[in-house]
Design a protein around this motif. Structure first.
Motif, PDB file in Angstrom:
ATOM      1  N   ARG A 238       4.537   5.558  -5.719  1.00 54.86           N
ATOM      2  CA  ARG A 238       4.535   5.151  -6.976  1.00 54.86           C
ATOM      3  C   ARG A 238       3.552   6.240  -7.666  1.00 54.86           C
ATOM      4  N   ALA A 239       2.411   6.345  -7.278  1.00 56.25           N
ATOM      5  CA  ALA A 239       1.380   7.235  -7.748  1.00 56.25           C
ATOM      6  C   ALA A 239       1.943   8.765  -7.463  1.00 56.25           C
ATOM      7  N   GLY A 240       2.544   8.906  -6.528  1.00 60.98           N
ATOM      8  CA  GLY A 240       3.018  10.290  -5.970  1.00 60.98           C
ATOM      9  C   GLY A 240       4.129  10.728  -6.940  1.00 60.98           C
ATOM     10  N   LEU A 241       5.188   9.919  -7.089  1.00 59.40           N
ATOM     11  CA  LEU A 241       6.143  10.082  -7.966  1.00 59.40           C
ATOM     12  C   LEU A 241       5.757  10.338  -9.356  1.00 59.40           C
TER      13      LEU A 241
ATOM     14  N   ILE B 132       0.872  -7.157  -8.094  1.00 58.64           N
ATOM     15  CA  ILE B 132      -0.088  -6.834  -9.209  1.00 58.64           C
ATOM     16  C   ILE B 132      -1.503  -6.799  -8.817  1.00 58.64           C
ATOM     17  N   ALA B 133      -1.825  -7.958  -7.990  1.00 57.43           N
ATOM     18  CA  ALA B 133      -3.330  -7.848  -7.582  1.00 57.43           C
ATOM     19  C   ALA B 133      -3.876  -6.726  -6.950  1.00 57.43           C
ATOM     20  N   LEU B 134      -2.949  -5.961  -5.991  1.00 56.11           N
ATOM     21  CA  LEU B 134      -3.582  -4.664  -5.541  1.00 56.11           C
ATOM     22  C   LEU B 134      -3.116  -3.671  -6.476  1.00 56.11           C
ATOM     23  N   SER B 135      -2.290  -3.638  -7.152  1.00 48.23           N
ATOM     24  CA  SER B 135      -2.010  -2.420  -8.054  1.00 48.23           C
ATOM     25  C   SER B 135      -3.003  -2.495  -9.232  1.00 48.23           C
ATOM     26  N   LEU B 136      -3.805  -3.182  -9.355  1.00 44.68           N
ATOM     27  CA  LEU B 136      -4.820  -3.176 -10.716  1.00 44.68           C
ATOM     28  C   LEU B 136      -6.016  -2.547 -10.080  1.00 44.68           C
ATOM     29  N   PRO B 137      -6.618  -2.693  -8.728  1.00 46.48           N
ATOM     30  CA  PRO B 137      -7.757  -1.626  -8.379  1.00 46.48           C
ATOM     31  C   PRO B 137      -7.387  -0.448  -8.079  1.00 46.48           C
ATOM     32  N   PHE B 138      -6.079  -0.336  -7.482  1.00 44.16           N
ATOM     33  CA  PHE B 138      -5.738   1.081  -6.935  1.00 44.16           C
ATOM     34  C   PHE B 138      -5.547   1.923  -8.137  1.00 44.16           C
TER      35      PHE B 138
ATOM     36  N   GLY C 152       0.938  -1.351   0.144  1.00 44.32           N
ATOM     37  CA  GLY C 152      -0.005  -0.022  -0.099  1.00 44.32           C
ATOM     38  C   GLY C 152       0.625   1.219  -0.094  1.00 44.32           C
ATOM     39  N   GLY C 153       2.011   1.377   0.800  1.00 41.18           N
ATOM     40  CA  GLY C 153       2.620   2.408   0.908  1.00 41.18           C
ATOM     41  C   GLY C 153       3.659   2.613  -0.464  1.00 41.18           C
ATOM     42  N   LEU C 154       4.129   1.385  -1.110  1.00 43.68           N
ATOM     43  CA  LEU C 154       4.551   1.484  -2.359  1.00 43.68           C
ATOM     44  C   LEU C 154       3.460   2.120  -3.455  1.00 43.68           C
TER      45      LEU C 154
ATOM     46  N   PRO D  27       0.811   7.253 -17.225  1.00 42.00           N
ATOM     47  CA  PRO D  27       1.912   6.652 -16.023  1.00 42.00           C
ATOM     48  C   PRO D  27       1.352   6.219 -14.608  1.00 42.00           C
ATOM     49  N   GLN D  28       0.027   6.279 -14.857  1.00 41.86           N
ATOM     50  CA  GLN D  28      -0.574   5.732 -13.453  1.00 41.86           C
ATOM     51  C   GLN D  28      -1.027   4.396 -13.642  1.00 41.86           C
TER      52      GLN D  28
END
Length: 370
Positions: A240-243, A308-314, A234-236, A270-271
């Motif tokens: 990633r989104a902030g950068l 991958i699993a958490l990145s997709l919905p985020f 979650g922190g990563l 890029p998001q």
């Protein structure tokens, strides 16, 4: 319900179905069989279709170059910042995340929402930009993964030239890379998907259609999240989104005359969620390790799948939010402020934990002495 939101819910539902199927998968071999179909058949077909559908325009050649520069820039930032997130350099987690974080999967998370909000032109621009991302995830990351493999398993009897030859042979044998070469060769002759015989188009399209469902089902079947890992991921994702917002803001401040559609593309592309392709390379190296009866010395495949699993919905929900806000979300100052805030929120907890831990250790030592 909004069409883009329906698409996001459908993708998440496939992961949920995979989770429900997990008890039915009795052995690791059954899950590996699904992975082989993805890596050797569905993924190559998807790449072949995506490339042959792309219209290469010399005026838009900057798009894949910009995408590749973004990948490399994010890779460098990750190398610097991951240790501040509590992920030590030289660990399997560090190498895994260095492969995963800079990658993009716009086809799953970005294209459907762009098509709904911006139309086919924006999707075409994004598909062209994705060529640069494909060079990064399919070639550069593969070479990096194999370089790490040869560093861990050097052979004293094999010369450097022989290692390079072996690396190139491994690269050539990969179905994904074979398809990539053929697709680029076809494009160089001006051939596209419509130029192929009708029966071959039908075969490739039908195989490619199973890619997304299989990947999402496999994620649901294989994901095994732990709370500490979920907190780290979650922190990563926030970092990633902030950068990415900061990079987009700097780019838009340098090129202020962009059209609204192009500006939104520069923010949302890029998001995109992280790509499945780096995991394919990680899985290949893991298989080579298994042959030597050594596991997970180089990468952490479980962490890659959970990411991958958490990145997709985020990413999907974040892109949906940006497209819903529209043009105001492309202001460089707003992007810079939001990016700095997200990076600070992501870095602060691990930094505080690192500061607090030595204090707690000192307190324990004092109590023991007393």
């Amino acid at each position: 319900m909004n069409i883009a939101l329906q698409k996001a819910v459908a993708l998440l539902a496939l992961i949920a179905i995979g989770l429900l199927l997990k008890p039915k998968i009795k052995s690791k071999e059954q899950a590996d069989g699904l992975k082989i179909i993805i890596l050797s058949l569905a993924l190559p077909a998807t790449i072949f279709i995506a490339l042959l559908k792309t219209e290469v325009n010399i005026e838009l050649i900057s798009l894949p170059i910009l995408a590749l520069v973004f990948n490399l820039l994010l890779f460098g930032l990750c190398y610097v910042l991951l240790p501040y997130m509590g992920i030590g350099r030289g660990t399997p987690d560090f190498r895994t995340l260095l492969m995963m974080v800079p990658s993009l999967a716009p086809g799953l998370s970005c294209f459907p929402i762009l098509a709904e909000y911006q139309g086919d032109q924006a999707v075409a621009w994004a598909a062209l930009g994705d060529l640069g991302n494909k060079v990064f995830v399919l070639i550069i990351l593969y070479l990096l993964a194999m370089r790490w493999y040869y560093r861990f398993f050097p052979s004293e009897n094999v010369s450097t030239s022989a290692k390079v030859k072996d690396l190139l042979l491994t690269l050539v044998r990969e179905p994904v890379n074979i398809v990539l070469v053929f697709a680029l060769l076809f494009l160089s002759f001006g051939w596209h998907l419509d130029n192929l015989p009708a029966f071959l188009q039908d075969v490739v399209l039908k195989i490619g259609a199973i890619m997304t469902p299989l990947v999402l089902l496999y994620i649901g079947i294989s994901v095994q999240p732990r709370w500490t890992e979920l907190r780290m991921i979650g922190g990563l994702l926030l970092l990633r989104a902030g950068l990415t917002l900061l990079i987009s803001g700097i780019f838009l401040s340098i090129a202020p005359a962009m059209s609204p559609a192009a500006a939104i593309l520069a923010v949302v592309f890029p998001q995109s969620a992280v790509s499945f392709w780096p995991f394919a390379h990680i899985a290949s190296v893991h298989a080579l390790e298994s042959e030597k009866k050594v596991a997970n010395r180089i990468f952490n495949p479980g962490l890659a799948l959970n990411f991958i699993a958490l990145s997709l919905p985020f990413s999907t929900l974040f892109i949906l939010l940006i497209c819903t806000i529209g043009v105001p979300a492309t202001q460089p100052l707003s992007l810079g402020f939001a990016g700095i805030l997200m990076v600070a929120v992501a870095l602060l907890p691990p930094l505080l934990r690192r500061i607090r831990l030595p204090k707690m250790e000192n307190e324990v030592e004092v109590m023991v002495e007393n």
